[in-house]
Design a protein around this motif. Structure first.
Motif, PDB file in Angstrom:
ATOM      1  N   GLU A  21      20.273 -19.957   1.827  1.00  0.00           N
ATOM      2  CA  GLU A  21      19.963 -20.866   2.932  1.00  0.00           C
ATOM      3  C   GLU A  21      19.034 -20.184   3.908  1.00  0.00           C
ATOM      4  O   GLU A  21      19.446 -19.307   4.656  1.00  0.00           O
ATOM      5  N   CYS A  22      17.781 -20.543   3.866  1.00  0.00           N
ATOM      6  CA  CYS A  22      16.798 -20.168   4.880  1.00  0.00           C
ATOM      7  C   CYS A  22      16.344 -18.706   4.800  1.00  0.00           C
ATOM      8  O   CYS A  22      17.137 -17.775   4.921  1.00  0.00           O
ATOM      9  N   LEU A  23      15.054 -18.558   4.649  1.00  0.00           N
ATOM     10  CA  LEU A  23      14.422 -17.248   4.732  1.00  0.00           C
ATOM     11  C   LEU A  23      13.626 -17.134   6.041  1.00  0.00           C
ATOM     12  O   LEU A  23      12.786 -16.241   6.192  1.00  0.00           O
ATOM     13  N   SER A  24      13.881 -18.068   6.961  1.00  0.00           N
ATOM     14  CA  SER A  24      13.277 -18.044   8.308  1.00  0.00           C
ATOM     15  C   SER A  24      11.757 -18.182   8.304  1.00  0.00           C
ATOM     16  O   SER A  24      11.090 -17.685   9.207  1.00  0.00           O
ATOM     17  N   VAL A  25      11.225 -18.812   7.280  1.00  0.00           N
ATOM     18  CA  VAL A  25       9.784 -19.049   7.249  1.00  0.00           C
ATOM     19  C   VAL A  25       9.512 -20.481   7.699  1.00  0.00           C
ATOM     20  O   VAL A  25       8.795 -20.718   8.667  1.00  0.00           O
TER      21      VAL A  25
END
Lengths: 148, 148
Positions: free
Chosen positions: A69-73
């Motif tokens: 959940e989410c790689l902050s890109v």
């Protein structure tokens, strides 16, 4: 071209499952849907892409595919990350599951074939070159001093 | 506010030394210089920033500062990365050494105080929130299943 020789240290291919892919082809329909139901004009193809990739890396490959959940890109969907075994970690975005499956498979195998994660630029699939977002040195990395 | 308690597993704060910082204040002078000497209107403040940060993390801190060549971001100088000890790795850009030294010190200490690298959003310094470029899960990470 011979197949890359995989190193023994395992690699994890993380696939973002929260990346929202805009659906321009459905824009007008989606805009209508949004107005009525609040459904925005995107989908989240990460889970399906991870499953399709996982099917390509079976034993005895040392490549694991992990949905995360989410790689902050967020601004450059779909996004993946590669890391493992003392290699530089890479984050790569702008991937289209419909177009780039084979590129991700090839790029991941090339990455897994290195000890340090540094695949020569020309040997990287085009989406890996264009889509690179960042890299992180492996734990314990020290920049080698340049020889004079 | 009490000081964050550092975890025993060490953290490395990588500082990009190849990041080119545009120098808008010197634009006209630099443009003139460029025309004559080929010197472009930027500097590379990473080495100095790394040295300033290293001076802030002395033993017994478990935080190491490592200057590195290129984190493959380039478009958002100055860029740093944080990783270590089974934590999520973070890449953060848009940092101004003249403004953000204390923020990077505080943000790195908060990061080092976590076991997983996940500092609550509101506890992150503003430049860490605005500047986040990507994160990479730690090696061996598996997304926890959601409870129903």
């Amino acid at each position: 071209m011979t197949a890359p020789v995989l190193q023994s240290k395992p690699v994890t291919l993380f696939v973002c499952t929260t990346c929202k892919r805009p659906l321009p082809g459905l824009a007008s329909m989606a805009a209508a849907a949004t107005a009525k139901t609040g459904v925005p004009p995107y989908d989240t193809p990460g889970h399906d892409f991870a499953a399709a990739l996982a099917a390509r890396f079976l034993a005895p490959d040392t490549i694991m595919v992990e949905p995360v959940e989410c790689l902050s890109v967020c601004k450059r969907p779909l996004t993946i990350a590669l890391s493992g075994g003392g290699r530089f970690g890479y984050v790569i975005g702008d991937l289209d599951p419909a177009k780039h499956l084979e590129d991700v498979v090839a790029g991941t195998k090339s990455y897994a074939a290195t000890a340090d994660g540094l695949v020569p630029w020309r040997e990287r699939p085009l989406p890996f070159r264009k889509g690179v977002i960042a890299r992180i040195p492996p734990i314990g990395f020290k920049q080698p001093e340049k020889s004079a």
